[in-house]
Scaffold this motif. Structure first.
Motif, PDB file in Angstrom:
ATOM      1  N   PRO A   1      17.313  50.106  52.850  1.00 12.16           N
ATOM      2  CA  PRO A   1      16.655  48.807  53.119  1.00 12.16           C
ATOM      3  C   PRO A   1      15.140  49.256  52.276  1.00 12.16           C
ATOM      4  CG  PRO A   1      16.303  50.380  55.018  1.00 12.16           C
ATOM      5  CD  PRO A   1      17.434  51.061  54.280  1.00 12.16           C
ATOM      6  N   ASP A   2      14.567  48.228  52.200  1.00  8.58           N
ATOM      7  CA  ASP A   2      13.020  48.159  51.349  1.00  8.58           C
ATOM      8  C   ASP A   2      12.195  49.046  52.343  1.00  8.58           C
ATOM      9  OD1 ASP A   2      13.907  46.863  48.812  1.00  8.58           O
ATOM     10  OD2 ASP A   2      13.885  45.216  50.191  1.00  8.58           O
ATOM     11  N   VAL A   3      12.232  48.700  53.522  1.00  3.18           N
ATOM     12  CA  VAL A   3      11.254  49.450  54.545  1.00  3.18           C
ATOM     13  C   VAL A   3      12.109  49.783  55.697  1.00  3.18           C
ATOM     14  CG1 VAL A   3      10.356  47.112  55.229  1.00  3.18           C
ATOM     15  CG2 VAL A   3       9.089  49.244  55.716  1.00  3.18           C
ATOM     16  N   ILE A   4      11.851  50.887  56.293  1.00  2.00           N
ATOM     17  CA  ILE A   4      12.253  51.176  57.765  1.00  2.00           C
ATOM     18  C   ILE A   4      11.258  51.221  58.759  1.00  2.00           C
ATOM     19  CG2 ILE A   4      13.643  52.858  59.079  1.00  2.00           C
ATOM     20  CD1 ILE A   4      14.806  54.248  56.427  1.00  2.00           C
ATOM     21  N   LEU A   5      11.497  50.700  59.595  1.00  2.14           N
ATOM     22  CA  LEU A   5      10.547  50.466  60.784  1.00  2.14           C
ATOM     23  C   LEU A   5      10.805  51.418  61.945  1.00  2.14           C
ATOM     24  CD1 LEU A   5      10.796  46.663  60.873  1.00  2.14           C
ATOM     25  CD2 LEU A   5       9.016  47.845  59.707  1.00  2.14           C
ATOM     26  N   PHE A   6      10.107  52.113  62.392  1.00  2.00           N
ATOM     27  CA  PHE A   6      10.463  53.150  63.578  1.00  2.00           C
ATOM     28  C   PHE A   6       9.454  52.794  64.678  1.00  2.00           C
ATOM     29  CE2 PHE A   6      12.865  56.696  61.642  1.00  2.00           C
ATOM     30  CZ  PHE A   6      12.622  56.370  60.116  1.00  2.00           C
ATOM     31  N   ASP A   7       9.914  52.578  65.832  1.00  2.00           N
ATOM     32  CA  ASP A   7       9.478  52.213  66.964  1.00  2.00           C
ATOM     33  C   ASP A   7       9.616  53.357  67.987  1.00  2.00           C
ATOM     34  OD1 ASP A   7       8.275  50.929  69.193  1.00  2.00           O
ATOM     35  OD2 ASP A   7       9.789  49.785  69.723  1.00  2.00           O
ATOM     36  N   GLU A   8       8.299  54.247  68.146  1.00  2.00           N
ATOM     37  CA  GLU A   8       8.253  55.433  68.993  1.00  2.00           C
ATOM     38  C   GLU A   8       9.543  56.216  68.676  1.00  2.00           C
ATOM     39  OE1 GLU A   8       6.261  54.806  72.412  1.00  2.00           O
ATOM     40  OE2 GLU A   8       5.280  53.100  71.799  1.00  2.00           O
ATOM     41  N   PRO A   9      10.132  56.615  67.635  1.00  2.00           N
ATOM     42  CA  PRO A   9      11.662  57.190  67.745  1.00  2.00           C
ATOM     43  C   PRO A   9      11.562  58.403  68.481  1.00  2.00           C
ATOM     44  CG  PRO A   9      10.116  57.527  65.487  1.00  2.00           C
ATOM     45  CD  PRO A   9       9.044  56.828  66.433  1.00  2.00           C
ATOM     46  N   THR A  10      10.511  59.079  68.955  1.00  2.00           N
ATOM     47  CA  THR A  10      10.747  60.341  69.571  1.00  2.00           C
ATOM     48  C   THR A  10      10.387  60.348  71.125  1.00  2.00           C
ATOM     49  OG1 THR A  10       8.706  61.265  68.900  1.00  2.00           O
ATOM     50  CG2 THR A  10      10.581  61.688  67.653  1.00  2.00           C
ATOM     51  N   SER A  11       9.780  59.110  71.575  1.00  2.00           N
ATOM     52  CA  SER A  11       9.153  59.088  72.813  1.00  2.00           C
ATOM     53  C   SER A  11      10.409  59.107  74.053  1.00  2.00           C
ATOM     54  CB  SER A  11       8.852  57.674  73.233  1.00  2.00           C
ATOM     55  OG  SER A  11       7.668  57.427  72.171  1.00  2.00           O
ATOM     56  N   ALA A  12      11.512  58.961  73.643  1.00  2.00           N
ATOM     57  CA  ALA A  12      12.587  59.235  74.744  1.00  2.00           C
ATOM     58  C   ALA A  12      13.168  60.579  74.843  1.00  2.00           C
ATOM     59  CB  ALA A  12      13.650  58.167  74.670  1.00  2.00           C
ATOM     60  N   LEU A  13      12.666  61.445  73.962  1.00  2.00           N
ATOM     61  CA  LEU A  13      13.384  62.630  73.593  1.00  2.00           C
ATOM     62  C   LEU A  13      12.380  63.853  74.272  1.00  2.00           C
ATOM     63  CD1 LEU A  13      14.172  62.348  70.067  1.00  2.00           C
ATOM     64  CD2 LEU A  13      15.818  62.164  71.911  1.00  2.00           C
ATOM     65  N   ASP A  14      13.060  64.863  74.764  1.00  2.00           N
ATOM     66  CA  ASP A  14      12.462  66.067  75.390  1.00  2.00           C
ATOM     67  C   ASP A  14      11.946  66.783  73.807  1.00  2.00           C
ATOM     68  OD1 ASP A  14      14.395  68.213  74.925  1.00  2.00           O
ATOM     69  OD2 ASP A  14      15.775  67.277  76.151  1.00  2.00           O
ATOM     70  N   PRO A  15      10.864  67.758  74.249  1.00  2.00           N
ATOM     71  CA  PRO A  15      10.103  68.304  73.058  1.00  2.00           C
ATOM     72  C   PRO A  15      11.034  69.322  72.208  1.00  2.00           C
ATOM     73  CG  PRO A  15       9.293  68.767  75.266  1.00  2.00           C
ATOM     74  CD  PRO A  15      10.262  68.072  75.574  1.00  2.00           C
ATOM     75  N   GLU A  16      12.096  69.646  72.887  1.00  2.00           N
ATOM     76  CA  GLU A  16      12.962  70.476  71.977  1.00  2.00           C
ATOM     77  C   GLU A  16      13.848  69.667  70.772  1.00  2.00           C
ATOM     78  OE1 GLU A  16      15.694  72.610  74.038  1.00  2.00           O
ATOM     79  OE2 GLU A  16      14.760  74.454  74.010  1.00  2.00           O
ATOM     80  N   LEU A  17      13.953  68.274  71.259  1.00  2.00           N
ATOM     81  CA  LEU A  17      14.792  67.493  70.471  1.00  2.00           C
ATOM     82  C   LEU A  17      14.049  66.541  69.379  1.00  2.00           C
ATOM     83  CD1 LEU A  17      17.380  66.064  73.032  1.00  2.00           C
ATOM     84  CD2 LEU A  17      17.690  68.024  71.398  1.00  2.00           C
ATOM     85  N   ILE A  18      12.390  66.626  69.723  1.00  2.00           N
ATOM     86  CA  ILE A  18      11.811  65.995  68.936  1.00  2.00           C
ATOM     87  C   ILE A  18      11.433  66.409  67.675  1.00  2.00           C
ATOM     88  CG2 ILE A  18       9.373  65.586  68.439  1.00  2.00           C
ATOM     89  CD1 ILE A  18       8.946  64.903  71.761  1.00  2.00           C
ATOM     90  N   SER A  19      11.594  67.623  67.448  1.00  2.00           N
ATOM     91  CA  SER A  19      11.295  68.280  65.962  1.00  2.00           C
ATOM     92  C   SER A  19      12.451  68.071  65.154  1.00  2.00           C
ATOM     93  CB  SER A  19      10.949  69.784  66.298  1.00  2.00           C
ATOM     94  OG  SER A  19      12.361  70.383  66.757  1.00  2.00           O
ATOM     95  N   GLU A  20      13.897  68.067  65.819  1.00  2.04           N
ATOM     96  CA  GLU A  20      14.854  67.802  64.801  1.00  2.04           C
ATOM     97  C   GLU A  20      14.990  66.174  64.306  1.00  2.04           C
ATOM     98  OE1 GLU A  20      18.099  68.538  67.754  1.00  2.04           O
ATOM     99  OE2 GLU A  20      18.929  66.471  67.528  1.00  2.04           O
ATOM    100  N   VAL A  21      14.267  65.408  65.041  1.00  2.02           N
ATOM    101  CA  VAL A  21      14.256  63.996  64.729  1.00  2.02           C
ATOM    102  C   VAL A  21      12.853  63.735  63.511  1.00  2.02           C
ATOM    103  CG1 VAL A  21      13.552  61.621  65.372  1.00  2.02           C
ATOM    104  CG2 VAL A  21      15.370  62.976  66.462  1.00  2.02           C
ATOM    105  N   LEU A  22      11.822  64.319  64.021  1.00  2.77           N
ATOM    106  CA  LEU A  22      10.623  64.381  63.160  1.00  2.77           C
ATOM    107  C   LEU A  22      11.101  65.182  61.936  1.00  2.77           C
ATOM    108  CD1 LEU A  22       7.888  65.055  65.462  1.00  2.77           C
ATOM    109  CD2 LEU A  22       8.722  62.952  64.755  1.00  2.77           C
ATOM    110  N   GLY A  23      11.613  66.132  61.789  1.00  4.79           N
ATOM    111  CA  GLY A  23      12.206  66.832  60.526  1.00  4.79           C
ATOM    112  C   GLY A  23      12.872  65.741  59.615  1.00  4.79           C
ATOM    113  N   ILE A  24      13.699  65.057  60.135  1.00  2.88           N
ATOM    114  CA  ILE A  24      14.358  64.216  59.158  1.00  2.88           C
ATOM    115  C   ILE A  24      13.479  63.192  58.767  1.00  2.88           C
ATOM    116  CG2 ILE A  24      16.203  62.342  59.344  1.00  2.88           C
ATOM    117  CD1 ILE A  24      17.655  64.368  61.251  1.00  2.88           C
ATOM    118  N   ILE A  25      12.781  62.577  59.596  1.00  3.44           N
ATOM    119  CA  ILE A  25      11.731  61.439  59.038  1.00  3.44           C
ATOM    120  C   ILE A  25      10.617  62.167  58.097  1.00  3.44           C
ATOM    121  CG2 ILE A  25       9.792  59.738  59.724  1.00  3.44           C
ATOM    122  CD1 ILE A  25      11.154  59.465  62.633  1.00  3.44           C
ATOM    123  N   LYS A  26      10.407  63.301  58.327  1.00  4.44           N
ATOM    124  CA  LYS A  26       9.480  63.821  57.071  1.00  4.44           C
ATOM    125  C   LYS A  26      10.325  64.079  55.973  1.00  4.44           C
ATOM    126  CE  LYS A  26       6.186  67.561  57.114  1.00  4.44           C
ATOM    127  NZ  LYS A  26       5.868  69.153  57.817  1.00  4.44           N
TER     128      LYS A  26
END
Lengths: 234, 250
Positions: B158-183
């Protein structure tokens, strides 16, 4: 109590021979009712006040009256009504010559549509709104989203109830004899009336329905596992 | 590339957006911050018409449209240019991981199946889920599900990806694996608009930070400016509450 075994067996074959008629009414009614009910269910989930009142009125009417009554009303009123309509348009049809099974189709379709509509509505409503949103975001049209995402999931939810309604419909078609349709029940009753062997005849019909309904339920159990395979994998 | 101006949105009497402007250039990572109920998510949902704005103009490459009167056809075209990553993943429950990613390509964009599978496998490899392609969503952890959600978004290019609080439903351990990919996506120059409550992550990846409160944009600018020297009192208050402070005297 003497049981005429010879009659019992002979009539059982007669009953079995009438199974296709029963299944015919069931299948045709379901095939007519399913798309109609699905369409009504989708409408019921959308805004629109007057159409809602009409549909829910129809459902209340069907659910609130015994099916015997629905059969008697439609079988006694509809032919005369259709006849006068045909006359009004100067059409050369004699509705009184129609095969009575057509009226069975009409009654059972109307009845099943109302019941299925509620089943479909609740099943569709049970699917998270996010599934539709995700499908739209993936570039699908609403129709595509329903076809590929919503309906396959709703079907799994609806399956047990569709099975219930189908089995109920099969048993309900036993009332088709009121419209002179020769289904399993009618055939047995006619055979019994010659020599008053009603006990044997009823036992045959009893066994016939148990067999047919059991087969249908097993078939549904398989179908449920098939459409719901994404749910059962663990 | 994407410019929206003067977006208004009301739910009954509750005015959620009171005239918001956003300008996104190619390669931008726009992070939207703000307290709950400030309209961040609604703004994001208005961009691809999951919510319909009452007023507002959108310029998206060659498309120029009024947001309240967009036709079904226009809406679909905008959605084809964007992808959305949901807070609660919203993976298609009846589809395998691979089918979740190919659905948008095969059904949504009429791409041939072989090509779609290739693109999907590449996207899944990127989020590290090549070994889960035939699993169903219910068999995955939250972090894995969200990574499939991201794969589903990047596969359609896509031309732009919209993220709506992508990690809000995750517990702290799983947040980093998702944020790493977005980064990683940010480093590759993917254009993104991200609503998040992860402040450190926001400071790391953003090229542009927007702070929203009560349906308005209070302040926006480079992440360094917003996080280190916010001009507005409202922004300072918010950051003081959400950022960990060192306040011990020894």
């Amino acid at each position: 109590m003497d049981i005429n075994y010879q009659f019992l067996i002979k009539t059982f074959y007669l009953v079995l021979a009438a199974v296709p008629t029963t299944l015919n009414i069931t299948a045709v009614s379901l095939l007519i009712a399913m798309p109609l009910a699905f369409y009504l269910a989708v409408i019921r989930l959308r805004p629109g006040k007057y159409i809602q009142i009409i549909i829910s009125g129809y459902i209340t009417f069907v659910r609130g009256t015994p099916i015997v009554l629905q059969i008697l009303i439609i079988y006694s009123i509809l032919p005369s009504f259709l006849n006068s309509v045909a006359k009004g348009f100067a059409l050369e049809v004699n509705v009184f010559d129609w095969n009575p099974i057509i009226y069975a189709y009409i009654v059972f379709s109307l009845n099943t549509t109302a019941l299925l509509c509620e089943v479909f509505r609740s099943a569709l409503a049970s699917i998270n709104k996010g599934q539709l949103e995700a499908a739209l975001c993936a570039g699908m049209t609403t129709v595509q989203a329903y076809r590929h995402i919503i309906v396959p999931q709703a079907l799994v939810v609806a399956m047990p109830n569709i099975c219930n309604i189908t089995v109920k419909l099969i048993k309900g078609t036993s009332l088709a004899f009121l419209m002179t349709v020769k289904d399993m029940t009618a055939v047995a009753k006619i055979a019994a009336s010659y020599g008053y062997n009603y006990i044997e005849a009823y036992m045959d019909v009893f066994a016939g329905y148990v067999i047919v309904c059991s087969v249908v339920q097993v078939a549904f159990a398989f179908a449920e596992r098939h459409v719901g395979k994404f749910r059962f994998i663990k | 590339m994407l410019k929206i101006t003067n977006v208004h949105k009301k739910y009954n009497d509750n005015e959620v957006l009171k005239g918001v402007d956003i300008n996104v250039a190619k390669g931008d990572v726009v992070v939207i911050l703000g307290p709950s109920g400030s309209g961040k998510t609604t703004l994001l949902r208005c961009i691809n018409f999951l919510d319909h704005a009452d007023q507002g103009e959108m310029e998206f490459d060659e498309y120029h449209l009024q947001m309240h009167s967009a036709t079904a056809d226009e809406v679909r075209k905008i959605r084809q240019k964007t992808a959305f990553v949901f807070q609660n993943y919203n993976l298609f429950q009846n589809k395998t991981v691979l089918e979740n990613v190919t659905a948008g390509l095969i059904i949504g964009r009429n791409i041939e199946k072989n090509e779609a599978v290739d693109l999907a496998l590449k996207a899944l490899a990127k989020v590290g889920l090549s070994d889960r392609v035939n699993f169903y969503p219910s068999q995955l952890s939250g972090g894995q599900q969200q990574r499939v959600g991201i794969a589903r978004a990047i596969a359609v290019q896509p031309d732009v990806i919209l993220f709506d609080e992508p990690t809000s439903a995750l517990d702290p351990e799983l947040i980093s694996e998702v944020l790493g990919i977005i980064k990683q996506l940010a480093e590759e120059g993917t254009t993104m608009i991200i609503v998040t409550h992860e402040m450190k992550f926001a400071a790391d990846v953003a090229t542009h930070v927007i702070f929203m409160a009560d349906g308005n944009i209070v302040e926006e600018g480079r992440p360094k400016d917003i996080f280190q020297s916010p001009k507005e009192e409202r922004t300072r208050n918010f950051l003081r509450r959400v950022l960990p402070q060192v306040e011990y005297n020894i």
